[in-house]
Design a protein around this motif. Structure first.
Motif, PDB file in Angstrom:
ATOM      1  N   ARG A 269       5.686  -3.539   6.615  1.00 39.22           N
ATOM      2  CA  ARG A 269       6.863  -2.747   6.948  1.00 39.22           C
ATOM      3  C   ARG A 269       6.685  -1.336   6.391  1.00 39.22           C
ATOM      4  O   ARG A 269       6.307  -1.189   5.222  1.00 39.22           O
ATOM      5  N   LEU A 270       6.936  -0.346   7.218  1.00 40.10           N
ATOM      6  CA  LEU A 270       6.824   1.053   6.778  1.00 40.10           C
ATOM      7  C   LEU A 270       8.140   1.435   6.103  1.00 40.10           C
ATOM      8  O   LEU A 270       9.196   1.395   6.737  1.00 40.10           O
ATOM      9  N   VAL A 271       8.073   1.753   4.824  1.00 42.34           N
ATOM     10  CA  VAL A 271       9.307   1.995   4.071  1.00 42.34           C
ATOM     11  C   VAL A 271       9.218   3.245   3.205  1.00 42.34           C
ATOM     12  O   VAL A 271       8.141   3.736   2.890  1.00 42.34           O
ATOM     13  N   ARG A 272      10.386   3.676   2.819  1.00 39.35           N
ATOM     14  CA  ARG A 272      10.528   4.768   1.872  1.00 39.35           C
ATOM     15  C   ARG A 272      11.610   4.353   0.880  1.00 39.35           C
ATOM     16  O   ARG A 272      12.519   3.620   1.228  1.00 39.35           O
ATOM     17  N   GLU A 273      11.482   4.836  -0.333  1.00 37.64           N
ATOM     18  CA  GLU A 273      12.538   4.533  -1.287  1.00 37.64           C
ATOM     19  C   GLU A 273      13.477   5.727  -1.387  1.00 37.64           C
ATOM     20  O   GLU A 273      13.052   6.830  -1.705  1.00 37.64           O
ATOM     21  N   VAL A 274      14.732   5.485  -1.059  1.00 38.86           N
ATOM     22  CA  VAL A 274      15.729   6.545  -1.118  1.00 38.86           C
ATOM     23  C   VAL A 274      16.627   6.261  -2.316  1.00 38.86           C
ATOM     24  O   VAL A 274      17.246   5.202  -2.381  1.00 38.86           O
ATOM     25  N   PRO A 275      16.680   7.179  -3.291  1.00 39.11           N
ATOM     26  CA  PRO A 275      17.484   6.916  -4.487  1.00 39.11           C
ATOM     27  C   PRO A 275      18.928   6.586  -4.120  1.00 39.11           C
ATOM     28  O   PRO A 275      19.491   7.199  -3.216  1.00 39.11           O
TER      29      PRO A 275
ATOM     30  N   LEU B 147       4.142  -0.841   3.546  1.00 41.55           N
ATOM     31  CA  LEU B 147       3.370   0.394   3.548  1.00 41.55           C
ATOM     32  C   LEU B 147       4.379   1.472   3.152  1.00 41.55           C
ATOM     33  O   LEU B 147       5.305   1.782   3.915  1.00 41.55           O
ATOM     34  N   HIS B 148       4.229   1.978   1.937  1.00 46.44           N
ATOM     35  CA  HIS B 148       5.209   2.939   1.403  1.00 46.44           C
ATOM     36  C   HIS B 148       4.843   4.368   1.770  1.00 46.44           C
ATOM     37  O   HIS B 148       3.677   4.754   1.652  1.00 46.44           O
TER      38      HIS B 148
ATOM     39  N   VAL C 136       1.895  12.582   3.411  1.00 49.63           N
ATOM     40  CA  VAL C 136       1.711  12.504   4.862  1.00 49.63           C
ATOM     41  C   VAL C 136       3.100  12.690   5.472  1.00 49.63           C
ATOM     42  O   VAL C 136       4.034  11.969   5.105  1.00 49.63           O
ATOM     43  N   ALA C 137       3.233  13.659   6.371  1.00 47.13           N
ATOM     44  CA  ALA C 137       4.548  13.927   6.966  1.00 47.13           C
ATOM     45  C   ALA C 137       5.045  12.696   7.728  1.00 47.13           C
ATOM     46  O   ALA C 137       4.251  11.926   8.281  1.00 47.13           O
TER      47      ALA C 137
ATOM     48  N   SER D  72       0.857  -1.181   0.000  1.00 48.57           N
ATOM     49  CA  SER D  72       0.000   0.000   0.000  1.00 48.57           C
ATOM     50  C   SER D  72       0.893   1.231   0.000  1.00 48.57           C
ATOM     51  O   SER D  72       2.069   1.158   0.342  1.00 48.57           O
ATOM     52  N   VAL D  73       0.287   2.341  -0.354  1.00 48.07           N
ATOM     53  CA  VAL D  73       0.965   3.631  -0.211  1.00 48.07           C
ATOM     54  C   VAL D  73       0.168   4.418   0.824  1.00 48.07           C
ATOM     55  O   VAL D  73      -1.068   4.415   0.787  1.00 48.07           O
ATOM     56  N   LEU D  74       0.870   5.055   1.755  1.00 45.72           N
ATOM     57  CA  LEU D  74       0.198   5.887   2.756  1.00 45.72           C
ATOM     58  C   LEU D  74      -0.207   7.197   2.088  1.00 45.72           C
ATOM     59  O   LEU D  74       0.648   7.944   1.604  1.00 45.72           O
ATOM     60  N   LEU D  75      -1.516   7.431   2.017  1.00 46.96           N
ATOM     61  CA  LEU D  75      -2.035   8.542   1.213  1.00 46.96           C
ATOM     62  C   LEU D  75      -2.995   9.404   2.017  1.00 46.96           C
ATOM     63  O   LEU D  75      -4.003   8.896   2.546  1.00 46.96           O
TER      64      LEU D  75
END
Ligand SMILES: *Cc1c(COP(=O)(O)O)cnc(C)c1O
Ligand code: SF4
Length: 338
Positions: free
Chosen positions: A320-326, A283-284, A297-298, A253-256
């Motif tokens: 898992r709460l994740v972010r993609e960092v280039p 959960l991106h 979402v901050a 999912s994406v947190l929106l």
């Protein structure tokens, strides 16, 4: 009576449903009894990234509710035309990890194959809304050379079909490609990242099940659901059918903002997924793509939402709460200690 050739020429029902998707803003507003004051902004935003909503998905949107969480994912809005600082066209820098047409190779032992440039639904927050997909369209010959790339990179053990939506491609082509990959001995798993079984459940048909389970590769399907209302009985039946055929299913999912930015909504989603046998995976946090800033979402708030989920869900229902960092070798797990 139909003879055999006529039977073969009948398009699959999912293709018919795909071709009947709504592409006009006016028609969407009309079907859902929405105020026509939304029209001008929506039409302007749709010029940058078109509207596309398949009818089975449309059927799950509440009428006359401009804040419906499924509508928010697909309705173009005026705010998309704003471009605040930090929101870019290619936030993940995928263009520079594109060693061959159709391949995105960022992580050491797995790569993405852009199997189809098309999607069945256009999600307004999508980080690929500006990706030059048309340049990724390729001939059989180019696929043969993409297969050579996989063969030469012995560190790979998993191939991921991506897009666009990979399941927008023909089963005949997907069957051919999968059989070729199965001949490369260092590849163990085939993963398919698709939203089609959610938005058009009839996509889960005999032809799909056949190629996904025909080879020695272990099949995994990662679906994409952001809100429990996206799962109706037809979707659930398709998800069960996939599992009965030995396909493991995960969800991302994406947190929106305005869609699922509350612990209760995400807890309900995890519970609903479990009812369908699906495990929450990621959960991106939103990728900062131009045109999607109103969904952001901050990170502080994301951490609070996540803490609420942790307090109510068993570990196996916690994505898992994740972010993609280039430039990173994998997705970055967000530190959720408050
Ligand atoms: C997300 C992603 C993958 C898969 O990552 P997992 O953590 O294995 O799910 C692979 N390649 C790219 C370019 C990705 O963005
Ligand atoms: S790639 Fe996925 S998120 Fe993006 S528009 Fe297609 S289905 Fe939606």
């Amino acid at each position: 009576m139909l003879d055999q050739t006529q039977i073969l020429s009948i398009p699959s029902s999912w293709k018919i449903e795909l071709s009947q998707s709504i592409k006009s803003v006016a028609e969407l507003l009309d079907c859902l009894r929405l105020d026509s004051s939304l029209l001008t902004g929506a039409q302007r935003a749709a010029m940058q990234f078109p509207l596309q909503v398949p009818k089975p998905y449309l059927g799950r949107i509440r009428h006359a509710d401009p804040c419906d969480p499924l509508l928010t994912q697909v309705l173009p809005v005026q705010q998309e035309l704003e471009s605040p600082q930090g929101f870019q066209k290619d936030p993940l820098d995928e263009v520079s990890h594109n060693p061959h047409p159709g391949i995105i190779h960022k992580y050491r032992n797995r790569l993405l194959l852009i199997v189809s440039p098309a999607c069945a639904i256009n999600c307004r927050y999508c980080f690929r809304r500006h990706f030059p997909y048309e340049q990724q369209r390729q001939s059989r010959q180019q696929w043969v050379s993409a297969l050579d790339y996989i063969r030469q990179h012995r560190e790979l053990n998993e191939v991921i079909y991506s897009g666009g939506d990979p399941l927008a491609a023909n089963d005949k082509f997907l069957g051919w490609l999968t059989a070729q990959i199965a001949e490369i001995s260092h590849i163990k798993r085939l993963r398919v990242h698709s939203r089609l079984p959610i938005v058009i459940p009839s996509r889960v048909d005999d032809d799909l099940l056949r190629w996904m389970t025909a080879s020695r590769l272990k099949p995994i399907l990662v679906v994409h659901v952001n809100h429990a209302n996206e799962i109706d009985h037809a979707v659930e039946a398709g998800l069960y059918r996939l599992q009965e055929n030995g396909i493991r299913i995960l969800n991302q999912s994406v947190l929106l903002k305005g869609v699922n930015d509350g612990a209760k909504t995400l807890i309900d989603l995890s519970e609903r997924l479990y009812d369908c046998g699906v495990s929450p995976y990621y959960l991106h946090l939103l990728d900062p793509v131009q045109g999607a800033s109103h969904f952001d979402v901050a990170q502080v708030q994301a951490t609070q939402i996540y803490a609420g989920m942790q307090a109510a869900l068993p570990g196996f229902l916690l994505p898992r709460l994740v972010r993609e960092v280039p430039g990173k070798a994998a997705k970055t797990i967000i530190d959720t200690i408050l």
